[in-house]
Motif scaffolding. Structure first.
Motif, mmCIF file in Angstrom:
data_model
loop_
_atom_site.group_PDB
_atom_site.id
_atom_site.type_symbol
_atom_site.label_atom_id
_atom_site.label_comp_id
_atom_site.label_asym_id
_atom_site.label_seq_id
_atom_site.Cartn_x
_atom_site.Cartn_y
_atom_site.Cartn_z
ATOM 1 N N ILE A 170 -39.580 -30.085 2.463
ATOM 2 C CA ILE A 170 -39.243 -30.247 3.879
ATOM 3 C C ILE A 170 -37.790 -29.905 4.133
ATOM 4 O O ILE A 170 -37.457 -29.205 5.102
ATOM 5 N N ALA A 171 -36.883 -30.361 3.265
ATOM 6 C CA ALA A 171 -35.457 -30.060 3.446
ATOM 7 C C ALA A 171 -35.200 -28.556 3.356
ATOM 8 O O ALA A 171 -34.404 -28.005 4.121
ATOM 9 N N ALA A 172 -35.890 -27.885 2.449
ATOM 10 C CA ALA A 172 -35.715 -26.438 2.298
ATOM 11 C C ALA A 172 -36.274 -25.695 3.503
ATOM 12 O O ALA A 172 -35.679 -24.726 3.988
ATOM 13 N N ALA A 173 -37.429 -26.136 4.009
ATOM 14 C CA ALA A 173 -38.049 -25.475 5.162
ATOM 15 C C ALA A 173 -37.193 -25.639 6.415
ATOM 16 O O ALA A 173 -37.088 -24.716 7.234
ATOM 17 N N LEU A 174 -36.556 -26.785 6.575
ATOM 18 C CA LEU A 174 -35.696 -27.026 7.735
ATOM 19 C C LEU A 174 -34.508 -26.081 7.734
ATOM 20 O O LEU A 174 -34.114 -25.557 8.779
ATOM 21 N N GLY A 175 -33.926 -25.843 6.560
ATOM 22 C CA GLY A 175 -32.767 -24.954 6.466
ATOM 23 C C GLY A 175 -31.628 -25.448 7.325
ATOM 24 O O GLY A 175 -31.269 -26.622 7.277
ATOM 25 N N ASN A 176 -31.067 -24.574 8.152
ATOM 26 C CA ASN A 176 -29.948 -24.959 9.022
ATOM 27 C C ASN A 176 -30.375 -25.193 10.467
ATOM 28 O O ASN A 176 -29.536 -25.249 11.364
ATOM 29 N N LYS A 177 -31.692 -25.320 10.697
ATOM 30 C CA LYS A 177 -32.199 -25.534 12.054
ATOM 31 C C LYS A 177 -32.117 -27.013 12.439
ATOM 32 O O LYS A 177 -31.954 -27.895 11.599
ATOM 33 N N ARG A 178 -32.287 -27.265 13.731
ATOM 34 C CA ARG A 178 -32.305 -28.631 14.234
ATOM 35 C C ARG A 178 -33.711 -29.214 14.260
ATOM 36 O O ARG A 178 -33.868 -30.425 14.449
ATOM 37 N N ALA A 179 -34.726 -28.382 14.132
ATOM 38 C CA ALA A 179 -36.090 -28.878 14.265
ATOM 39 C C ALA A 179 -37.039 -28.119 13.348
ATOM 40 O O ALA A 179 -36.735 -27.002 12.910
ATOM 41 N N LEU A 180 -38.173 -28.738 13.083
ATOM 42 C CA LEU A 180 -39.160 -28.165 12.174
ATOM 43 C C LEU A 180 -40.545 -28.615 12.614
ATOM 44 O O LEU A 180 -40.766 -29.794 12.904
ATOM 45 N N LEU A 181 -41.486 -27.667 12.679
ATOM 46 C CA LEU A 181 -42.890 -27.989 12.901
ATOM 47 C C LEU A 181 -43.587 -27.964 11.556
ATOM 48 O O LEU A 181 -43.542 -26.950 10.845
ATOM 49 N N LEU A 182 -44.232 -29.071 11.201
ATOM 50 C CA LEU A 182 -44.929 -29.189 9.920
ATOM 51 C C LEU A 182 -46.430 -29.032 10.158
ATOM 52 O O LEU A 182 -47.033 -29.825 10.890
#
Length: 261
Positions: A170-182
């Motif tokens: 999850i931390a890797a998928a988020l990267g430098n963005k503010r939001a993430l859809l899982l």
């Protein structure tokens, strides 16, 4: 009629309004605990409740600690007084009870992103429904541009997020963005303030709802990238976010003022 602003270009007008926001908009004086409790109530009032699912955390004053809600309490039951202070291993430092074990991935995000002060994860209805389609969140409306080019997508579901593998993923998928859809799961927001995180979580759910509505009627059309970025930065201005948060707080306090105790 004064015409002193009629010869200014758009960027000059934007900067002029930012200056006014800093001096004219009211400032709330809630503590971190109160902001977190208010965020729980605001999100509950705006469709983010899903039983005991979801976690909201904010960094504590000591490095490697964060505040979170107590497992067994719904978002509508959280108060400043029943929040827990835990360490990275989810050991309780202050408070009674235990945190949600899924908070483990929050520890991974905080480690990866020193700029993040607050993390929100919910299974809000429309965001969760969109996640079932295994398709990214589309930002194509002015109101939703707070998320423009700021949402990542995790297309694989790692199962119950209580392991370290899920935290790393999850931390890797988020990267430098503010939001993430899982996919097959829900939304994640990671921001530099509690107020910003609350508002972006609200915007995320509204964007997902609009995407489902619009895609049922036809093909969603993209917006101009430069204008999307312009609107993103306008909406995200710190004092504007603080004032918008204060508005939602007043709304929730009218029906649930005990959350500040």
């Amino acid at each position: 009629m004064s015409s002193e602003t009629f010869n200014l270009d758009k960027e000059q007008l934007i900067q002029r309004e930012f200056v006014q926001m800093e001096s004219k908009l009211p400032k709330a004086t809630y503590s971190s605990r109160q902001k977190l409790a208010l965020t729980c109530r605001i999100l509950f009032d705006n469709g983010h409740d899903s039983g005991l699912a979801g976690q909201i955390t904010a960094r504590g004053e000591t490095s490697g600690t964060f505040l979170t809600q107590r497992l067994g309490f719904g978002f509508d039951e959280i108060t400043a007084g029943n929040l827990l202070l835990v360490d990275e291993d989810l050991q309780v430092l202050e408070g009674e009870g235990m945190p949600n074990p899924a908070n483990r991935f929050h520890s991974w995000v905080y480690r990866a992103r020193p700029d993040v002060r607050c993390i929100i994860h919910t299974h809000a209805l429309h965001a969760a429904a969109l996640s079932m389609l295994e398709t990214p969140l589309l930002v194509s409306h002015m109101d939703n541009c707070v998320l423009y080019d700021d949402v990542a997508f995790l297309p694989q579901w790692p199962g119950v997020p209580v392991g370290n593998e899920e935290g790393e993923l999850i931390a890797a998928a988020l990267g430098n963005k503010r939001a993430l859809l899982l996919a097959h799961h829900g939304l994640l927001v990671a921001c530099s303030s509690i107020e910003e995180a609350c508002l972006i979580a609200l915007a995320f759910e509204r964007t997902a709802r609009m995407q489902l509505l619009a895609s049922a009627a036809g093909e969603i059309q993209p917006i101009d990238p430069a204008l999307g970025k312009e609107a993103h930065d306008w909406i995200l201005h710190g004092q504007r976010s603080a004032s918008t948060f204060a508005y939602y707080a007043r709304r929730s306090l009218r029906s649930g003022g005990d959350c500040l105790s």
